[in-house]
Each structure stands twice: as structure tokens, then as C-alpha cells.
Design a protein around this motif. Sequence first.
Motif, PDB file in Angstrom:
ATOM      1  N   GLY A 133      16.151  29.959  17.344  1.00 54.70           N
ATOM      2  CA  GLY A 133      15.248  28.901  17.742  1.00 54.70           C
ATOM      3  C   GLY A 133      15.301  27.745  16.770  1.00 54.70           C
ATOM      4  N   GLY A 134      14.705  26.645  17.174  1.00 57.24           N
ATOM      5  CA  GLY A 134      14.686  25.473  16.322  1.00 57.24           C
ATOM      6  C   GLY A 134      14.223  24.251  17.068  1.00 57.24           C
ATOM      7  N   LEU A 135      14.450  23.112  16.461  1.00 55.68           N
ATOM      8  CA  LEU A 135      14.081  21.831  17.035  1.00 55.68           C
ATOM      9  C   LEU A 135      15.310  21.167  17.630  1.00 55.68           C
ATOM     10  CD1 LEU A 135      12.026  19.497  17.427  1.00 55.68           C
ATOM     11  CD2 LEU A 135      12.702  18.708  15.141  1.00 55.68           C
ATOM     12  N   VAL A 136      15.186  20.712  18.858  1.00 55.18           N
ATOM     13  CA  VAL A 136      16.302  20.062  19.528  1.00 55.18           C
ATOM     14  C   VAL A 136      15.773  18.924  20.392  1.00 55.18           C
ATOM     15  CG1 VAL A 136      16.232  21.635  21.504  1.00 55.18           C
ATOM     16  CG2 VAL A 136      18.370  20.465  20.922  1.00 55.18           C
ATOM     17  N   GLN A 137      16.560  17.894  20.543  1.00 58.49           N
ATOM     18  CA  GLN A 137      16.165  16.784  21.390  1.00 58.49           C
ATOM     19  C   GLN A 137      16.344  17.135  22.858  1.00 58.49           C
ATOM     20  OE1 GLN A 137      18.913  13.347  21.288  1.00 58.49           O
ATOM     21  NE2 GLN A 137      20.316  14.669  20.127  1.00 58.49           N
ATOM     22  N   ALA A 138      15.585  16.495  23.708  1.00 58.02           N
ATOM     23  CA  ALA A 138      15.724  16.698  25.143  1.00 58.02           C
ATOM     24  C   ALA A 138      17.164  16.456  25.567  1.00 58.02           C
ATOM     25  CB  ALA A 138      14.782  15.771  25.900  1.00 58.02           C
ATOM     26  N   GLY A 139      17.659  17.345  26.416  1.00 58.39           N
ATOM     27  CA  GLY A 139      19.037  17.268  26.856  1.00 58.39           C
ATOM     28  C   GLY A 139      19.994  18.066  26.001  1.00 58.39           C
ATOM     29  N   GLY A 140      19.523  18.548  24.877  1.00 56.16           N
ATOM     30  CA  GLY A 140      20.352  19.320  23.981  1.00 56.16           C
ATOM     31  C   GLY A 140      20.411  20.787  24.352  1.00 56.16           C
ATOM     32  N   SER A 141      21.036  21.560  23.487  1.00 59.88           N
ATOM     33  CA  SER A 141      21.254  22.973  23.756  1.00 59.88           C
ATOM     34  C   SER A 141      20.900  23.836  22.551  1.00 59.88           C
ATOM     35  CB  SER A 141      22.720  23.234  24.124  1.00 59.88           C
ATOM     36  OG  SER A 141      23.107  22.544  25.294  1.00 59.88           O
ATOM     37  N   LEU A 142      20.527  25.059  22.837  1.00 56.07           N
ATOM     38  CA  LEU A 142      20.308  26.080  21.824  1.00 56.07           C
ATOM     39  C   LEU A 142      20.781  27.410  22.384  1.00 56.07           C
ATOM     40  CD1 LEU A 142      16.700  25.413  20.449  1.00 56.07           C
ATOM     41  CD2 LEU A 142      18.836  25.175  19.164  1.00 56.07           C
ATOM     42  N   ARG A 143      21.207  28.284  21.507  1.00 54.45           N
ATOM     43  CA  ARG A 143      21.522  29.643  21.900  1.00 54.45           C
ATOM     44  C   ARG A 143      20.650  30.599  21.112  1.00 54.45           C
ATOM     45  NH1 ARG A 143      27.070  33.028  20.913  1.00 54.45           N
ATOM     46  NH2 ARG A 143      26.161  33.003  18.800  1.00 54.45           N
ATOM     47  N   LEU A 144      19.834  31.350  21.821  1.00 54.32           N
ATOM     48  CA  LEU A 144      18.988  32.349  21.203  1.00 54.32           C
ATOM     49  C   LEU A 144      19.702  33.688  21.186  1.00 54.32           C
ATOM     50  CD1 LEU A 144      15.533  31.560  22.850  1.00 54.32           C
ATOM     51  CD2 LEU A 144      16.632  30.490  20.857  1.00 54.32           C
ATOM     52  N   SER A 145      19.446  34.458  20.151  1.00 53.41           N
ATOM     53  CA  SER A 145      20.018  35.786  20.029  1.00 53.41           C
ATOM     54  C   SER A 145      18.913  36.801  19.836  1.00 53.41           C
ATOM     55  CB  SER A 145      20.975  35.858  18.838  1.00 53.41           C
ATOM     56  OG  SER A 145      22.052  34.957  18.986  1.00 53.41           O
ATOM     57  N   CYS A 146      19.149  37.994  20.318  1.00 55.01           N
ATOM     58  CA  CYS A 146      18.220  39.098  20.143  1.00 55.01           C
ATOM     59  C   CYS A 146      19.026  40.319  19.757  1.00 55.01           C
ATOM     60  CB  CYS A 146      17.430  39.349  21.426  1.00 55.01           C
ATOM     61  SG  CYS A 146      16.368  40.811  21.373  1.00 55.01           S
TER      62      CYS A 146
ATOM     63  N   ARG B 214      20.195  25.929  34.204  1.00 58.56           N
ATOM     64  CA  ARG B 214      20.239  25.391  32.847  1.00 58.56           C
ATOM     65  C   ARG B 214      20.399  26.478  31.789  1.00 58.56           C
ATOM     66  NH1 ARG B 214      15.912  23.094  30.801  1.00 58.56           N
ATOM     67  NH2 ARG B 214      14.412  24.204  32.138  1.00 58.56           N
ATOM     68  N   PHE B 215      19.816  27.637  32.043  1.00 63.91           N
ATOM     69  CA  PHE B 215      19.861  28.744  31.090  1.00 63.91           C
ATOM     70  C   PHE B 215      20.795  29.829  31.594  1.00 63.91           C
ATOM     71  CE2 PHE B 215      15.335  28.270  29.111  1.00 63.91           C
ATOM     72  CZ  PHE B 215      15.589  26.933  28.865  1.00 63.91           C
ATOM     73  N   THR B 216      21.421  30.527  30.665  1.00 57.97           N
ATOM     74  CA  THR B 216      22.283  31.646  31.002  1.00 57.97           C
ATOM     75  C   THR B 216      21.986  32.818  30.089  1.00 57.97           C
ATOM     76  OG1 THR B 216      24.069  30.155  31.713  1.00 57.97           O
ATOM     77  CG2 THR B 216      24.642  32.452  31.297  1.00 57.97           C
ATOM     78  N   ILE B 217      21.680  33.958  30.683  1.00 60.58           N
ATOM     79  CA  ILE B 217      21.445  35.157  29.909  1.00 60.58           C
ATOM     80  C   ILE B 217      22.732  35.978  29.876  1.00 60.58           C
ATOM     81  CG2 ILE B 217      20.576  36.472  31.895  1.00 60.58           C
ATOM     82  CD1 ILE B 217      18.640  37.871  29.962  1.00 60.58           C
ATOM     83  N   SER B 218      23.029  36.544  28.736  1.00 56.63           N
ATOM     84  CA  SER B 218      24.224  37.362  28.592  1.00 56.63           C
ATOM     85  C   SER B 218      24.009  38.354  27.462  1.00 56.63           C
ATOM     86  CB  SER B 218      25.456  36.496  28.317  1.00 56.63           C
ATOM     87  OG  SER B 218      25.330  35.795  27.092  1.00 56.63           O
ATOM     88  N   LYS B 219      24.905  39.299  27.340  1.00 58.44           N
ATOM     89  CA  LYS B 219      24.806  40.253  26.248  1.00 58.44           C
ATOM     90  C   LYS B 219      26.176  40.659  25.757  1.00 58.44           C
ATOM     91  CE  LYS B 219      24.398  44.406  29.153  1.00 58.44           C
ATOM     92  NZ  LYS B 219      23.597  45.640  29.387  1.00 58.44           N
ATOM     93  N   ASP B 220      26.206  41.095  24.515  1.00 63.09           N
ATOM     94  CA  ASP B 220      27.416  41.591  23.884  1.00 63.09           C
ATOM     95  C   ASP B 220      27.127  43.018  23.457  1.00 63.09           C
ATOM     96  OD1 ASP B 220      29.553  42.258  22.228  1.00 63.09           O
ATOM     97  OD2 ASP B 220      29.735  40.235  21.423  1.00 63.09           O
ATOM     98  N   ASN B 221      27.621  43.961  24.221  1.00 63.25           N
ATOM     99  CA  ASN B 221      27.340  45.360  23.930  1.00 63.25           C
ATOM    100  C   ASN B 221      27.922  45.808  22.590  1.00 63.25           C
ATOM    101  OD1 ASN B 221      25.871  45.901  26.301  1.00 63.25           O
ATOM    102  ND2 ASN B 221      27.741  46.326  27.464  1.00 63.25           N
ATOM    103  N   ALA B 222      29.055  45.259  22.213  1.00 63.40           N
ATOM    104  CA  ALA B 222      29.682  45.629  20.951  1.00 63.40           C
ATOM    105  C   ALA B 222      28.821  45.238  19.759  1.00 63.40           C
ATOM    106  CB  ALA B 222      31.065  44.998  20.833  1.00 63.40           C
ATOM    107  N   ARG B 223      28.051  44.176  19.902  1.00 63.85           N
ATOM    108  CA  ARG B 223      27.189  43.699  18.827  1.00 63.85           C
ATOM    109  C   ARG B 223      25.720  44.016  19.048  1.00 63.85           C
ATOM    110  NH1 ARG B 223      31.407  40.350  19.561  1.00 63.85           N
ATOM    111  NH2 ARG B 223      32.519  39.595  17.702  1.00 63.85           N
ATOM    112  N   ASN B 224      25.416  44.733  20.119  1.00 63.29           N
ATOM    113  CA  ASN B 224      24.029  45.074  20.453  1.00 63.29           C
ATOM    114  C   ASN B 224      23.137  43.827  20.444  1.00 63.29           C
ATOM    115  OD1 ASN B 224      24.824  47.723  20.625  1.00 63.29           O
ATOM    116  ND2 ASN B 224      23.612  48.439  18.890  1.00 63.29           N
ATOM    117  N   THR B 225      23.621  42.786  21.072  1.00 61.36           N
ATOM    118  CA  THR B 225      22.921  41.511  21.027  1.00 61.36           C
ATOM    119  C   THR B 225      22.781  40.900  22.413  1.00 61.36           C
ATOM    120  OG1 THR B 225      23.737  41.083  18.795  1.00 61.36           O
ATOM    121  CG2 THR B 225      22.873  39.209  20.020  1.00 61.36           C
TER     122      THR B 225
END
Length: 118
Positions: free
Chosen positions: A9-22, A66-77
Motif C-alpha cells: 500500500g501507499g500513496l498514489v495519484q489518481a490514474g496510477g497503479s499499485l500492486r498489493l501483496s498478501c 481496473r483491478f486484477t487478483i492473482s496468486k503465486d503458489n510457489a511464493r504463497n502470495t
Amino acid sequence: QVQLVESGGGLVQAGGSLRLSCAASGRTFSSLGLAWFRQAPGKEREFVATSWGGGPTQYAISVKGRFTISKDNARNTLYLQMNSLKPEDTGVYYCAARRDILYEWEYWGQGTQVTVSS
């Protein structure tokens, strides 16, 4: 049984992008149902996106396209790629997990703040 830790997470301007990880631990990652929720200031937590296995996905109407959910099983993320961000996307984003669709969302991370400026 399952520990979830969000980041990105963080601060981004409108129209920008971020990638969240879990990052998940405690159970076999591939066996979990996974989702993202968010909570705007002063509002209730709302559903954002969920992924089942490596295919079917569901999105809130407000983020679809606008958003895309995905996962990486090898990294458990689990990931949430957020593009074309809008100020109304601002909030705390949480990842959640459950053992099966028959269960409630039983495992939650602590959240990561996303702030989108105008």
C-alpha cells in the motif's frame, strides 16, 4: 492456522497503479480460498475481489476492469494489481482466506493503507 500479511500500500495519484501483496503461511496456500476486501474511512468493509484456484475470479462492480487478483503458489502470495486508481479506492485493504467456500472468511491480515490523491 493461517497467517496473512499484506504489503504494497501507499500513496498514489489518481490514474496510477499499485500492486498489493498478501503473504500467507500456516496452511497449504493452494488449498485456500482467497480474497481482497477494503474499508474506506468511516465505512464498512466491502468485498473487492476473490479468486478460486487458478481460474474463476469475481470482482466488485466498482473495480471490475481496473483491478486484477492473482496468486503465486510457489511464493504463497496473493496479489491485487490495481490500475487506473481513483480517489474512491482509498481505504485499508485486507486479504482474507477460508478453507472452503462453505466457510466464512475466517482468516484476515492486518491491512495495508491505500491512498489515492485527486
